[in-house]
Design a protein around this motif. Structure first.
Motif, short mmCIF file in Angstrom:
data_model
loop_
_atom_site.label_atom_id
_atom_site.label_comp_id
_atom_site.label_asym_id
_atom_site.label_seq_id
_atom_site.Cartn_x
_atom_site.Cartn_y
_atom_site.Cartn_z
N ARG A 1 -49.62 26.42 -12.51
CA ARG A 1 -49.44 25.95 -11.08
C ARG A 1 -49.83 26.94 -10.11
NH1 ARG A 1 -43.77 22.83 -11.54
NH2 ARG A 1 -44.73 20.63 -11.48
N SER A 2 -50.20 28.21 -10.61
CA SER A 2 -50.83 29.34 -9.62
C SER A 2 -52.11 28.77 -9.02
CB SER A 2 -51.03 30.59 -10.43
OG SER A 2 -51.84 31.47 -10.05
N SER A 3 -52.20 29.07 -7.73
CA SER A 3 -53.20 28.40 -6.99
C SER A 3 -54.10 29.65 -6.94
CB SER A 3 -52.85 27.95 -5.68
OG SER A 3 -52.17 29.05 -4.81
N ALA A 4 -53.93 30.64 -7.17
CA ALA A 4 -54.92 31.80 -7.32
C ALA A 4 -55.45 31.63 -8.58
CB ALA A 4 -54.18 33.22 -7.16
N SER A 5 -54.69 31.28 -9.76
CA SER A 5 -55.52 31.12 -11.07
C SER A 5 -56.14 29.92 -11.07
CB SER A 5 -54.26 30.89 -12.12
OG SER A 5 -53.32 32.11 -12.13
N TYR A 6 -55.79 28.89 -10.39
CA TYR A 6 -56.59 27.61 -10.27
C TYR A 6 -58.15 27.84 -9.62
CZ TYR A 6 -56.80 22.37 -8.71
OH TYR A 6 -56.64 21.09 -8.58
N ARG A 7 -57.88 28.97 -8.60
CA ARG A 7 -59.33 29.05 -8.14
C ARG A 7 -60.34 29.65 -9.09
NH1 ARG A 7 -56.37 33.27 -3.81
NH2 ARG A 7 -55.41 31.68 -2.57
N VAL A 8 -59.63 30.49 -9.98
CA VAL A 8 -60.55 31.29 -10.86
C VAL A 8 -60.93 30.28 -11.86
CG1 VAL A 8 -60.64 33.12 -12.86
CG2 VAL A 8 -59.71 33.45 -10.51
N ASN B 1 -46.10 32.72 -17.91
CA ASN B 1 -45.06 31.99 -17.61
C ASN B 1 -44.31 32.47 -16.30
OD1 ASN B 1 -43.05 30.17 -16.78
ND2 ASN B 1 -43.12 29.23 -18.70
N LEU B 2 -44.73 32.11 -15.07
CA LEU B 2 -44.26 32.45 -13.91
C LEU B 2 -42.67 32.24 -13.53
CD1 LEU B 2 -47.17 32.50 -11.33
CD2 LEU B 2 -46.63 34.33 -13.08
N ALA B 3 -42.35 31.07 -14.01
CA ALA B 3 -41.28 30.55 -13.85
C ALA B 3 -40.19 31.16 -14.71
CB ALA B 3 -41.20 28.97 -14.24
N ALA C 1 -42.67 36.03 -16.74
CA ALA C 1 -43.25 36.64 -17.62
C ALA C 1 -44.37 37.85 -16.85
CB ALA C 1 -43.92 36.05 -18.53
N GLN C 2 -44.77 37.52 -15.76
CA GLN C 2 -45.46 38.40 -14.86
C GLN C 2 -44.94 39.74 -14.60
OE1 GLN C 2 -43.73 36.14 -13.64
NE2 GLN C 2 -43.22 36.10 -11.56
N LYS C 3 -43.62 39.97 -14.80
CA LYS C 3 -42.79 41.16 -14.77
C LYS C 3 -42.44 42.04 -16.18
CE LYS C 3 -40.15 39.75 -10.55
NZ LYS C 3 -40.17 38.29 -10.71
N ASN C 4 -42.90 41.49 -17.05
CA ASN C 4 -42.76 41.90 -18.40
C ASN C 4 -43.68 43.30 -18.29
OD1 ASN C 4 -44.22 42.25 -20.91
ND2 ASN C 4 -43.11 40.45 -21.50
N GLN D 1 -57.24 40.30 -8.71
CA GLN D 1 -57.41 39.50 -7.53
C GLN D 1 -58.51 38.41 -7.70
OE1 GLN D 1 -56.03 39.58 -4.62
NE2 GLN D 1 -54.59 41.59 -5.01
N SER D 2 -57.92 37.09 -7.32
CA SER D 2 -58.99 36.14 -7.41
C SER D 2 -60.16 36.12 -6.97
CB SER D 2 -58.22 34.86 -7.18
OG SER D 2 -57.84 34.86 -5.82
N LEU D 3 -60.35 36.75 -5.55
CA LEU D 3 -61.60 36.64 -4.85
C LEU D 3 -62.49 37.71 -5.44
CD1 LEU D 3 -60.80 35.94 -1.08
CD2 LEU D 3 -61.31 34.51 -3.03
N ILE E 1 -53.02 31.93 4.53
CA ILE E 1 -51.93 31.15 4.19
C ILE E 1 -51.33 31.41 2.94
CG2 ILE E 1 -51.64 28.47 3.55
CD1 ILE E 1 -54.27 27.96 5.00
N HIS E 2 -52.05 31.55 1.76
CA HIS E 2 -51.37 31.59 0.53
C HIS E 2 -50.43 32.66 0.46
CE1 HIS E 2 -51.27 33.13 -3.75
NE2 HIS E 2 -51.00 32.06 -3.80
N PRO E 3 -50.64 34.10 0.92
CA PRO E 3 -49.69 35.04 0.74
C PRO E 3 -48.39 35.04 1.43
CG PRO E 3 -51.69 36.01 1.44
CD PRO E 3 -51.92 34.41 1.66
N ASN F 1 -46.77 32.16 1.29
CA ASN F 1 -45.99 30.99 0.65
C ASN F 1 -46.09 31.33 -1.14
OD1 ASN F 1 -45.62 29.28 2.92
ND2 ASN F 1 -47.71 29.55 3.27
N ASN F 2 -46.35 32.43 -1.38
CA ASN F 2 -46.36 32.30 -2.98
C ASN F 2 -44.93 32.75 -3.21
OD1 ASN F 2 -45.85 35.10 -2.83
ND2 ASN F 2 -48.35 35.50 -3.38
N LEU F 3 -44.74 32.42 -4.55
CA LEU F 3 -43.44 32.49 -5.27
C LEU F 3 -42.42 33.87 -4.92
CD1 LEU F 3 -41.80 31.11 -7.44
CD2 LEU F 3 -43.09 32.61 -9.01
N ARG F 4 -43.00 34.84 -4.97
CA ARG F 4 -42.36 36.12 -4.71
C ARG F 4 -41.80 35.96 -3.32
NH1 ARG F 4 -47.16 37.57 -4.01
NH2 ARG F 4 -47.61 39.59 -2.79
N VAL F 5 -42.56 35.63 -2.17
CA VAL F 5 -42.21 35.81 -0.82
C VAL F 5 -40.97 34.59 -0.53
CG1 VAL F 5 -42.92 35.11 1.26
CG2 VAL F 5 -44.40 36.56 0.02
#
Ligand SMILES: N[C@@H](CCC(=O)N[C@@H](CS)C(=O)NCC(=O)O)C(=O)O
Length: 211
Positions: free
Chosen positions: A11-18, A35-37, A40-43, A67-69, A106-108, A110-114
């Motif tokens: 569900r990560s939109s930055a991943s979806y872009r790539v 798994n962001l939910a 796991a990204q903090k592991n 960085q997706s872009l 837009i995205h930054p 509204n992302n999960l950590r914010v």
């Protein structure tokens, strides 16, 4: 043997872009879900590879890219067809500015950590958090609609997919997921509809990923 390894989350939109960009370029890749939910990204193991603790991250040609872009520009320079940026510098600047409106403005916000910080650290209510989300998405999409309209075709710029569509489609997926109305953005909806019928975009959709 896959050419690349993508660390992503369905569900990560930055991943979806790539995923879209890899599919458009026809690059074979293996996915390693983070798994962001479950955080796991903090592991530590993942952070050792990517100090920001974000997805996506791509390992390709002996390099590790974040960085997706930045990843998408790498893919576009390495695999020339189909180009994701117009050749003309002014056209390319226009397309880049559409993409950056999504990816930087837009995205930054509204992302999960914010959203988590608003709720857990600042004590913002669920309702106010949702209002925050809707406000920034609606403001950003309204501007994007105006920016894109004069030069749009079936896609956001002309009739071929560009990096602008690669950013738009995941953002609209998110908007729908969080019930942000998108009826007022006909140009964005047309590009999204065209993209959804394209195999490279369709295969990158969150519902088509294992998780
Ligand atoms: N600017 C980064 C943003 C990456 C990003 O925000 N990724 C999100 C998922 S879409 C993430 O990993 N979030 C982890 C978190 O919020 O803890 C990019 O375009 O790659």
């Amino acid at each position: 043997m896959p050419r690349a390894v993508l660390y992503d989350y369905f569900r990560s939109s930055a991943s979806y872009r790539v995923r879209i960009a890899l599919n458009l370029k026809g690059v074979d890749y293996e996915q390693r879900p983070i798994n962001l939910a479950e955080g796991a990204q903090k592991n530590g193991n993942y952070r050792a590879l990517n100090p920001q603790g974000f997805v996506p991250m791509l390992e390709i040609d002996g390099v590790r890219l974040t960085q997706s872009l930045s990843i998408i520009v790498y893919l576009d320079r390495k695999f020339r067809e189909p180009p994701l940026m117009p050749a003309d510098p002014a056209d390319a600047a226009h397309v880049r500015s559409l993409a950056l409106t999504v990816a930087c403005d837009i995205h930054p916000l509204n992302n999960l950590r914010v959203l988590k910080y608003l709720k857990n650290n600042l004590g913002v209510s669920e309702e106010a958090k949702d209002e925050w989300y809707r406000h920034w998405v609606a403001e950003g999409l309204a501007a994007l609609e105006e920016m894109a309209r004069p030069r749009a075709g079936a896609f956001l710029f002309g009739d071929q997919p560009t990096i602008a569509d690669v950013c738009l489609v995941p953002q609209l997926y998110n908007a729908r997921r969080f019930s942000v109305p998108i009826a007022d953005y006909p140009t964005l909806r047309r590009a999204d509809e065209t993209a959804s019928a394209h195999a490279a975009f369709a295969a990158a959709h969150p519902d088509r990923q294992e998780h």
